[in-house]
Write a protein that holds these residues in place. Sequence first.
Motif: not given
Length: 319
Positions: A15-19, A21-31
């Motif tokens: 989705i993104t190559d920004s390090p 943004a990856q952690t917030p996106l991980l939490v969001l998509f896991l939820l």
Amino acid sequence: MRGNHTQTKFILLGITDSPYAQTPLLVLFLLIYIVTLVGNFGIIILVRVSPSLHTPMYFFLTHFAFTDICYSTVISPRMLADLLSEDKTISFTGCMMQFLTFAFFATIECHLLAMMAYDRHVAICQPLLYVTIISSRVCWQLVASSYLFAFLSAIVYTWCVFGGSFCGPNRIDHFFCDKVPVVKLLCSDTHSSEMLIFAFVTINLVGTSVVILLSYISIIRTVLRMCSAQSRARAFHTCASHLMAVSIFFGTGFFMYLQPSSSHGSLDKVASVFYTVVTPMLNPFIYTLRNKEVKGALLKCGRRLFNHWQHARLVSCRT
């Protein structure tokens, strides 16, 4: 199904190559994924245990919920793993199987939405013949035919996408193996394959949307002829949830798969996230929050569980 390719693996750029943004996106998509599983499994269990929901409409809804679970599971776990890992490689076979299963369940959703529209059409326009027309046998035949046609369509899509030669770059600019970014990597001529895919997508998307459109035109004509305002409101209310699900799914589907390859751009990933990740989460809410029958069944189940809990507590206190 393999073509004359030289690639043994691909790299999903995600989705993104920004390090950052990856952690917030991980939490969001896991939820989102957890809510998707809980919500859709909840619908299946509720329909199974509630006799009042043993009707054709909810029979189709359980299959729809099951498809949402599978559809989301094909995409989300891999996407979450890629957000955690620096190694985003996927084998040729893994990529092909992901696309095959994704195409299979996405096609089933199209057909199930059309069946649910036809079910509402018969329930409102021909209520006296409803039990005869939408019998248990007919329901199983409709669902079985949708699974069969979806499987055949998925085989055709996969052969068209992965049957050519991959002799150039192996970086897929996406978070899963979708048709548009994979076809861009083909070295062989893709015109005939893309035309065949377009024909099958048209049959599935346009064909099922025509069934839905005709069903709702007939429903609207019937509802407008009703004398009672209360009856009209009830009829429209029963269709509102389905119309919302249809709008979300078909809107993103048309955007992604019925536009020329040259028109695809930066919005593709946003649209893909919406229909592969967000929509399966929203469907349980769409079909429960606006549905009195489902809310009534939930309350009954809640009371039953509470009574069982109280009874078990009293028994344990006495012993």
